[in-house]
Write a protein that holds these residues in place. Structure first.
Motif, mmCIF file in Angstrom:
data_model
loop_
_atom_site.group_PDB
_atom_site.id
_atom_site.type_symbol
_atom_site.label_atom_id
_atom_site.label_comp_id
_atom_site.label_asym_id
_atom_site.label_seq_id
_atom_site.Cartn_x
_atom_site.Cartn_y
_atom_site.Cartn_z
ATOM 1 N N ARG A 295 1.893 -58.197 28.656
ATOM 2 C CA ARG A 295 1.376 -57.100 27.833
ATOM 3 C C ARG A 295 -0.087 -56.846 28.192
ATOM 4 N N MET A 296 -0.457 -55.583 28.260
ATOM 5 C CA MET A 296 -1.868 -55.212 28.371
ATOM 6 C C MET A 296 -2.434 -55.118 26.957
ATOM 7 N N ILE A 297 -3.550 -55.780 26.726
ATOM 8 C CA ILE A 297 -4.242 -55.638 25.447
ATOM 9 C C ILE A 297 -5.423 -54.690 25.671
ATOM 10 N N ARG A 298 -5.457 -53.636 24.893
ATOM 11 C CA ARG A 298 -6.467 -52.591 25.076
ATOM 12 C C ARG A 298 -7.704 -52.868 24.228
ATOM 13 N N SER A 299 -8.804 -52.277 24.639
ATOM 14 C CA SER A 299 -10.065 -52.496 23.924
ATOM 15 C C SER A 299 -10.001 -51.980 22.494
ATOM 16 N N LYS A 316 10.247 -80.327 22.187
ATOM 17 C CA LYS A 316 8.936 -80.397 22.839
ATOM 18 C C LYS A 316 8.960 -79.566 24.119
ATOM 19 N N PHE A 317 7.925 -78.776 24.278
ATOM 20 C CA PHE A 317 7.780 -77.912 25.441
ATOM 21 C C PHE A 317 6.368 -77.336 25.396
ATOM 22 N N PHE A 318 6.020 -76.545 26.387
ATOM 23 C CA PHE A 318 4.702 -75.916 26.382
ATOM 24 C C PHE A 318 4.829 -74.447 26.761
ATOM 25 N N ILE A 319 3.835 -73.676 26.385
ATOM 26 C CA ILE A 319 3.703 -72.282 26.793
ATOM 27 C C ILE A 319 2.372 -72.142 27.514
ATOM 28 N N GLU A 320 2.398 -71.483 28.664
ATOM 29 C CA GLU A 320 1.155 -71.162 29.373
ATOM 30 C C GLU A 320 0.875 -69.673 29.207
ATOM 31 N N ILE A 321 -0.316 -69.359 28.711
ATOM 32 C CA ILE A 321 -0.752 -67.969 28.558
ATOM 33 C C ILE A 321 -1.932 -67.746 29.508
ATOM 34 N N TRP A 322 -1.755 -66.831 30.459
ATOM 35 C CA TRP A 322 -2.796 -66.530 31.447
ATOM 36 C C TRP A 322 -3.375 -65.155 31.150
ATOM 37 N N THR A 323 -4.708 -65.074 31.112
ATOM 38 C CA THR A 323 -5.375 -63.800 30.844
ATOM 39 C C THR A 323 -6.329 -63.465 31.986
ATOM 40 N N GLU A 324 -6.458 -62.194 32.218
ATOM 41 C CA GLU A 324 -7.383 -61.707 33.251
ATOM 42 C C GLU A 324 -7.870 -60.334 32.828
ATOM 43 N N PRO A 325 -9.197 -60.122 32.666
ATOM 44 C CA PRO A 325 -10.268 -61.096 32.868
ATOM 45 C C PRO A 325 -10.376 -62.082 31.709
ATOM 46 N N PRO A 369 -11.283 -71.890 30.498
ATOM 47 C CA PRO A 369 -11.836 -70.568 30.811
ATOM 48 C C PRO A 369 -11.671 -70.153 32.262
ATOM 49 N N THR A 370 -11.866 -71.057 33.192
ATOM 50 C CA THR A 370 -11.715 -70.713 34.605
ATOM 51 C C THR A 370 -10.976 -71.846 35.308
ATOM 52 N N VAL A 371 -9.694 -71.633 35.564
ATOM 53 C CA VAL A 371 -8.915 -72.619 36.311
ATOM 54 C C VAL A 371 -9.404 -72.608 37.749
ATOM 55 N N PRO A 372 -9.713 -73.790 38.340
ATOM 56 C CA PRO A 372 -10.177 -73.824 39.724
ATOM 57 C C PRO A 372 -9.214 -73.102 40.662
ATOM 58 N N GLU A 404 -5.092 -58.158 30.759
ATOM 59 C CA GLU A 404 -3.664 -58.387 30.947
ATOM 60 C C GLU A 404 -3.321 -59.788 30.478
ATOM 61 N N VAL A 405 -2.264 -59.901 29.686
ATOM 62 C CA VAL A 405 -1.814 -61.191 29.163
ATOM 63 C C VAL A 405 -0.404 -61.463 29.690
#
Length: 510
Positions: A295-299, A316-325, A369-372, A404-405
């Motif tokens: 999903r795009m999150i708008r300003s 038990k499990f995990f969720i990864e949420i990646w955002t840019e920027p 905040p910043t994954v290598p 973008e999420v």
């Protein structure tokens, strides 16, 4: 001395070679390639929630198998039967890094009943007095040479001489599709029936790795560190024999940034750029599993809401949420019973552990905040004793920025099919390492319907690279089984095996 590669007391970590000099000189590391090494940390020293200073990229991913229990459609039979070509894969090495191989199956024998397998590195067989061969470079498991295998084949009980097999059957099927010997009685032939094989039988991921990643202990999966060591072995054998190498990786994971920049991805990218070497990777079987959200999150939006269902058996499990920027966020978490966590605002680099009052669920939320390497933001959410039912996350956009999420649930049998995003996105579902640039990434099509297989993962990558590269038949393919019979398999792993055999034919022609 305890072997840390197989010990459940030590957690395997990937580190860049440039960082090795910063470690205590008494720490033993194993070099994988020019970029990465493996070292081992006592598991008792690790906090599973905040990683205890471990970077996200240091944690090995866990990969699942990408086929489950045809040649005319690809044009291979015309190439094999054309007297001006007659390509069968002669002189080419097919590399399989997977669940092992049934080396007794006729699909892997020449007409004189000698083996078409040049060597097997079985990572699971650890004798009390292991042979010295390559033990420094490959300090666990056992290596069996072609001579060992042929000697075993002459014995009444060959598995007593070379005790390696493939009870799962996945690696046997992948190898057979790529290059199994022709069997006219059963109307079977691999794509490159005269190629030879180098096999790596992966050991199962350590229980402590599964525990760290909240993966149930009975799930079949393999550590990134072991896959990388397998690639190192296959590369070495191909160089020693001076053979062209067609390597097949029929494994995948939803862990990672989905931009082709992980440790294994980088290694396979480098291998693909070597002369006489081609890597084929399965795209994944995540097309219809509903485990990706985008999903795009708008300003102008205060928040977006992510809804997902959790099955009764997925505790038990995990969720990864990646955002840019990179975003400053605030989370509202609403459980199936209606209990709410409001205004959960993990600062950059901070970890928050939350225990619910009216249900047993424990949540660990880490904001990286910043994954290598990737430079992007990761919000890692781990569930323990998850309450079944409908969960909701509200992600508040504190900075009111356009972003973008993307979110991923684990792949394969790591969770059941009843855990999924309500508003899922079938695109950007290529599994890692299939999202890497230089190798060939293969999706599956159904030769009966002529369309893309419903299970096949779709592109692009998260950074809009065009993947997959090609499609190949991947539905109901005949393959050698873990006994001496044949089975039907489906999946992008099977499709990747078809392409690997075609690569072997092209290498022979070249």
């Amino acid at each position: 001395m305890e072997n840390k590669f197989i010990s459940e007391n030590y957690f395997d970590l990937l580190i860049p070679n440039v960082s090795v000099g910063t470690l205590n000189p008494n720490i033993v590391v194993t070099r994988v390639n020019n970029t990465y090494s493996i070292f081992h940390l006592p598991y008792e020293d690790i906090n599973r929630c905040d990683f205890s200073g471990i970077g996200y990229n240091n944690i090995p991913k866990c990969f699942i198998l990408e086929s489950t229990f045809v040649l005319e459609a690809t044009g291979v039979k015309r190439v094999q039967s054309n007297p001006n070509l007659a390509l069968m894969g002669t002189g080419v090495l097919i590399g399989i890094i997977d669940s092992g191989i049934n080396y007794l199956h006729p699909a892997f024998l020449f007409n004189d009943n000698t083996s078409r397998i040049t060597s097997i590195w079985d990572q699971t067989v650890n004798p009390t007095d292991p042979p010295a061969t390559d033990q420094e470079e490959f300090p666990y498991g056992t290596i069996y040479t072609k001579e060992d295998i042929n000697r075993a084949l002459e014995q009444p009980y060959p598995l007593e001489v070379v005790p390696t097999d493939d009870p799962i059957g996945h690696g046997t099927a992948i190898a057979g599709i790529a290059g199994g010997s022709a069997d006219r009685a059963n109307d079977f032939s691999g794509v490159a029936p005269l190629a030879e094989f180098v096999i790596v039988k992966l050991k199962q991921a350590k229980n402590i790795t599964k525990d760290f990643l909240s993966i149930p202990s009975d799930v079949i999966c393999y550590q990134e560190t072991d896959v990388m060591m397998g690639a190192k072995y296959v590369e070495k054998v191909a160089q020693q024999l001076n053979r062209p190498l067609a390597l097949c990786i029929a494994l995948g994971s939803n862990q990672g940034s989905h931009d082709g920049l992980g440790a294994l991805s980088s290694y396979l990218n480098d291998l693909s750029e070597l002369p006489k070497t081609c890597v084929t990777i399965s795209a994944g079987n995540q097309g219809n599993t509903r485990r990706h959200y985008s999903r795009m999150i708008r300003s102008v939006e205060e928040y977006i809401e992510v809804e997902f269902n959790v099955a009764v058996n997925d505790k038990k499990f995990f969720i990864e949420i990646w955002t840019e920027p990179i975003l400053r966020i605030s989370l509202d978490i609403i459980s199936p019973s209606g209990e709410r966590i409001e205004n959960l605002t993990p600062r950059f680099g901070e970890t928050t552990l939350y225990t619910f009052v009216f249900e047993p669920t424990k949540l660990c939320v880490k904001n990286v905040p910043t994954v290598p390497i990737t430079g992007d933001q990761l919000i890692w959410i781990r569930f323990e004793d998850a309450q079944s039912g409908l969960w909701r996350f509200r992600i508040h956009n504190i900075d009111r920025a356009n972003a973008e999420v993307n979110a991923w649930l684990p792949a394969g049998s790591t969770i059941t099919n009843d855990t999924y995003f309500i508003q899922s996105d079938t695109y950007t579902t290529i599994t890692t390492p299939g999202d890497v640039v230089s190798p060939i990434t293969i999706s599956s099509y159904d030769t009966l319907t002529g369309g893309i297989s419903v299970f096949s993962s779709k592109g692009y990558t998260r950074v809009s690279e065009i993947k997959p590269d090609l499609v190949a038949p991947g539905t109901e393919l005949t393959a050698p089984g873990s006994t001496n019979g044949y089975v039907n398999v489906s999946g992008t792993g099977a499709a990747a095996a078809v392409n690997t055999g075609i690569v072997a034919l092209l290498f022979e022609w070249a």
